[in-house]
Design an enzyme around this catalytic site. Structure first.
Site, PDB file in Angstrom:
ATOM      1  N   GLN A 195       0.620  -1.438   0.312  1.00  0.00           N
ATOM      2  CA  GLN A 195      -0.062  -0.078   0.378  1.00  0.00           C
ATOM      3  C   GLN A 195       1.024   0.770  -0.418  1.00  0.00           C
ATOM      4  OE1 GLN A 195      -2.667  -1.069   3.417  1.00  0.00           O
ATOM      5  NE2 GLN A 195      -3.825  -0.689   2.068  1.00  0.00           N
ATOM      6  N   ARG A 197       3.600  -0.030  12.832  1.00  0.00           N
ATOM      7  CA  ARG A 197       3.630  -1.324  12.432  1.00  0.00           C
ATOM      8  C   ARG A 197       3.811  -1.230  11.242  1.00  0.00           C
ATOM      9  NH1 ARG A 197      -1.947  -4.012  11.498  1.00  0.00           N
ATOM     10  NH2 ARG A 197      -1.333  -6.093  10.699  1.00  0.00           N
ATOM     11  N   HIS A 235       1.006  -9.541   4.834  1.00  0.00           N
ATOM     12  CA  HIS A 235      -0.345  -8.145   4.577  1.00  0.00           C
ATOM     13  C   HIS A 235      -0.968  -8.082   2.936  1.00  0.00           C
ATOM     14  CE1 HIS A 235      -1.845  -5.059   6.053  1.00  0.00           C
ATOM     15  NE2 HIS A 235      -2.845  -5.015   5.222  1.00  0.00           N
ATOM     16  N   ASN A 295      -1.968 -11.359   8.601  1.00  0.00           N
ATOM     17  CA  ASN A 295      -2.989 -10.197   8.182  1.00  0.00           C
ATOM     18  C   ASN A 295      -4.034 -10.256   8.008  1.00  0.00           C
ATOM     19  OD1 ASN A 295      -3.532  -6.863   8.856  1.00  0.00           O
ATOM     20  ND2 ASN A 295      -4.084  -7.175   6.805  1.00  0.00           N
ATOM     21  N   GLU A 296      -4.569 -10.306   8.798  1.00  0.00           N
ATOM     22  CA  GLU A 296      -6.391 -10.780   7.987  1.00  0.00           C
ATOM     23  C   GLU A 296      -6.450 -11.866   7.623  1.00  0.00           C
ATOM     24  OE1 GLU A 296      -7.813  -6.393   8.564  1.00  0.00           O
ATOM     25  OE2 GLU A 296      -7.708  -7.344   6.732  1.00  0.00           O
ATOM     26  N   TYR A 352     -12.970  -1.833  12.483  1.00  0.00           N
ATOM     27  CA  TYR A 352     -13.476  -0.989  12.231  1.00  0.00           C
ATOM     28  C   TYR A 352     -14.508  -0.948  11.903  1.00  0.00           C
ATOM     29  CZ  TYR A 352      -9.146  -0.054   9.242  1.00  0.00           C
ATOM     30  OH  TYR A 352      -7.535  -0.501   9.138  1.00  0.00           O
ATOM     31  N   GLU A 363      -5.071  -2.139  14.065  1.00  0.00           N
ATOM     32  CA  GLU A 363      -6.225  -1.495  13.140  1.00  0.00           C
ATOM     33  C   GLU A 363      -6.645  -0.642  13.515  1.00  0.00           C
ATOM     34  OE1 GLU A 363      -6.297  -2.255   8.453  1.00  0.00           O
ATOM     35  OE2 GLU A 363      -4.007  -3.511   8.970  1.00  0.00           O
ATOM     36  N   TRP A 400      -5.162   3.040  11.711  1.00  0.00           N
ATOM     37  CA  TRP A 400      -5.105   3.450   9.946  1.00  0.00           C
ATOM     38  C   TRP A 400      -5.239   3.822   9.304  1.00  0.00           C
ATOM     39  CZ3 TRP A 400      -2.823  -0.757   7.494  1.00  0.00           C
ATOM     40  CH2 TRP A 400      -2.251  -0.259   6.219  1.00  0.00           C
ATOM     41  N   GLU A 447      -5.351   2.384  -1.195  1.00  0.00           N
ATOM     42  CA  GLU A 447      -6.510   1.274  -0.585  1.00  0.00           C
ATOM     43  C   GLU A 447      -7.355   0.022  -1.206  1.00  0.00           C
ATOM     44  OE1 GLU A 447      -6.963   0.877   2.347  1.00  0.00           O
ATOM     45  OE2 GLU A 447      -6.185   2.478   3.092  1.00  0.00           O
ATOM     46  N   TRP A 448      -6.336  -0.441  -1.399  1.00  0.00           N
ATOM     47  CA  TRP A 448      -6.548  -2.502  -2.084  1.00  0.00           C
ATOM     48  C   TRP A 448      -8.088  -1.965  -3.170  1.00  0.00           C
ATOM     49  CZ3 TRP A 448      -3.240  -5.326  -0.883  1.00  0.00           C
ATOM     50  CH2 TRP A 448      -2.342  -4.986  -0.082  1.00  0.00           C
TER      51      TRP A 448
END
Length: 467
Positions: free
Chosen positions: A16, A73, A118, A162-163, A307, A373, A417, A424-425
């Site tokens: 990112q 991070r 990530h 991550n996630e 989030y 995040e 975050w 952003e993806w």
């Protein structure tokens, strides 16, 4: 209000922010490939350059210092360090880059929290089956051991993956993240399983080979919304909210923190749907093998990405098709009283974080928790005076304080975050989460602090000075 050693941080991820997608022998990642396919990302945008942190790291460091962070991070690009994903060939320029980042942080009295993965799998490994292949776990373990050996003398907080939920579902069920697969009702469960196997192997490698000398901790970062029933008096809605939690947080937290296996509620739902649809064969949700290192107990802390929240009602599983949506059989509902920021899915619900932290304390034996995040999206016209985001951080940090002081949750740190606006993806650069604005129309990619950045810095300063 906050413990004296509380970690005040901000977070980023390699793809990112780094750019340098072909620089110095870096290998391709699945996100390089995905973004170069037409129609995958908003405006055909990509992370080829992004914030160009590969060349502009000093600018990032200046931002970190301006905020007064105690922790930062970051994630490592697997393909930048090991271009083909294996330790057969090491890109020394990539190693040199991360060594400099880590050393510069420490020289600035900032502790690095380092994420090994990530979302950006080396394309060379995707070509061999990626996360759907059982052999990926050993390849990840080899990469992890290389990183522990190379950077672990200075890194005390590690995140393996991550996630995994997002990687599995968005990348292999919905097809909206790399590698863009839509193998509904099957692939995501296999990917999630192999990610847990990979994480467990890496944790055991650290525990046996590095912990005594390096003294760090290892976990994996789990994303989850807070889910509560739309109608608290409806047993169907209550059960649906419990299923939603099981299929999101429980999917990965239950094996690691509770039983060493998936939530029974999740397996029963999947197997019942398979039975209804006449799906022959073994369970679509894999079983852990005794030949693999045990997954139970493989986290030294709980890393949470939060989030938003959802109300939940029963429904969504009536279709006669194999899919995670049907297995979950729970429909998310946005409470109209919750404001939405930037993107349609992101309702602003700070009190949901407190409830989720309480749930984690009660369900997973009160582990130390890092909120790895949490953030607020801005879209449309740029607002450097981002008053709404300021309010969001103020409210959220207040809820974290209540979780610590009133609920007794062992929260050890909070990472906003993100440090700066970035790629952003699938939303590209259309959504901004930064504490610093990055001007992507400017060749210098200038960074300008948002008002929320100034206020976060004041908050950090007040708490770190004990005021």
């Amino acid at each position: 209000m906050f413990p004296p050693n509380f970690a005040w941080g901000a977070a980023t991820a390699a793809y990112q922010i780094e750019g340098g997608w072909q620089a110095d022998e870096k290998g391709l990642s699945i996100w390089d490939t995905f973004c170069h396919e037409k129609g995958r990302v908003f405006g055909e945008q990509n992370g080829d350059v992004a914030c160009n942190s590969y060349e502009l790291w000093e600018k990032d460091l200046a931002c970190i210092r301006q905020l007064g962070l105690s922790h930062y991070r970051l994630s490592l690009s697997w393909a930048r360090i090991l271009p083909d994903g294996t330790t057969k060939h090491v890109n020394l320029k990539g190693v040199e880059y991360y060594n400099k980042v880590i050393d510069d942080l420490l020289a600035s009295n900032v502790s690095p929290m380092v994420t090994l993965y990530h979302f950006d799998l080396p394309q060379a490994l995707q070509d061999k089956g990626g996360w759907l292949s059982p052999s990926i776990a050993t390849l990840f373990d080899n990469y992890a051991k290389f990183c522990f050996q190379t950077f672990g003398d200075r890194v005390k907080l590690w995140i393996t993956i991550n996630e995994p939920y997002v990687c599995a579902k968005l990348g292999h069920e919905d097809g909206i993240h790399a590698p863009g697969l839509k193998e509904k009702g099957t692939a995501a469960y296999v990917v999630g399983h192999n990610m847990l196997r990979a994480h467990a192997m890496a944790w055991h490698s650290y525990n046996l080979g590095y912990r005594a000398k390096q003294g760090g901790g290892v976990s994996l970062a789990l994303n989850s919304d807070w889910f509560e029933p739309l109608d608290g008096g409806s047993s169907e809605d209550v059960a649906a909210a419990e299923r939603a939690l099981a299929f999101t947080l429980g999917w990965f937290a239950w094996p690691v923190f509770v039983t060493g296996d998936y939530p029974e509620r999740m397996r029963c739902a999947i197997d019942a749907q398979s039975s209804r649809l006449g799906y022959a064969g073994t369970s679509r949700l894999p079983k852990f093998s005794e030949d693999d290192p045990a997954v139970l107990g493989t986290a030294d802390f709980f890393a949470l990405n939060y989030y938003t929240s959802r109300k939940v009602k029963a429904g969504g599983g009536g279709e006669q098709t194999l899919s995670m949506k049907c297995d979950r059989d729970a429909e998310d509902v946005l409470d109209p009283s919750w404001p939405v920021c930037g993107v349609s899915w992101l309702a602003v619900v700070p009190h949901g974080l407190r409830k989720l932290l309480q749930y984690i304390k009660d369900t997973f034996s009160n582990p130390p928790v890092y909120i790895t995040e949490n953030g607020f999206a801005q879209a449309g016209p740029l607002q450097i005076e981002d008053v709404q985001r300021c309010e969001f951080y103020k409210s959220t940090i207040s809820e974290v304080a209540k979780a610590i002081n009133e609920d007794g949750v062992n929260v050890c740190g909070y990472f906003a975050w993100s440090l700066m606006d970035n790629f952003e993806w699938a939303d590209g650069f259309s959504v901004r989460f930064g504490l610093f604005h990055v001007d992507f129309s400017d060749a210098k990619l200038s960074r300008t602090m948002y008002r929320s950045g100034r206020e976060y810095a004041r908050t950090i300063s007040a708490h770190r000075s004990g005021k």
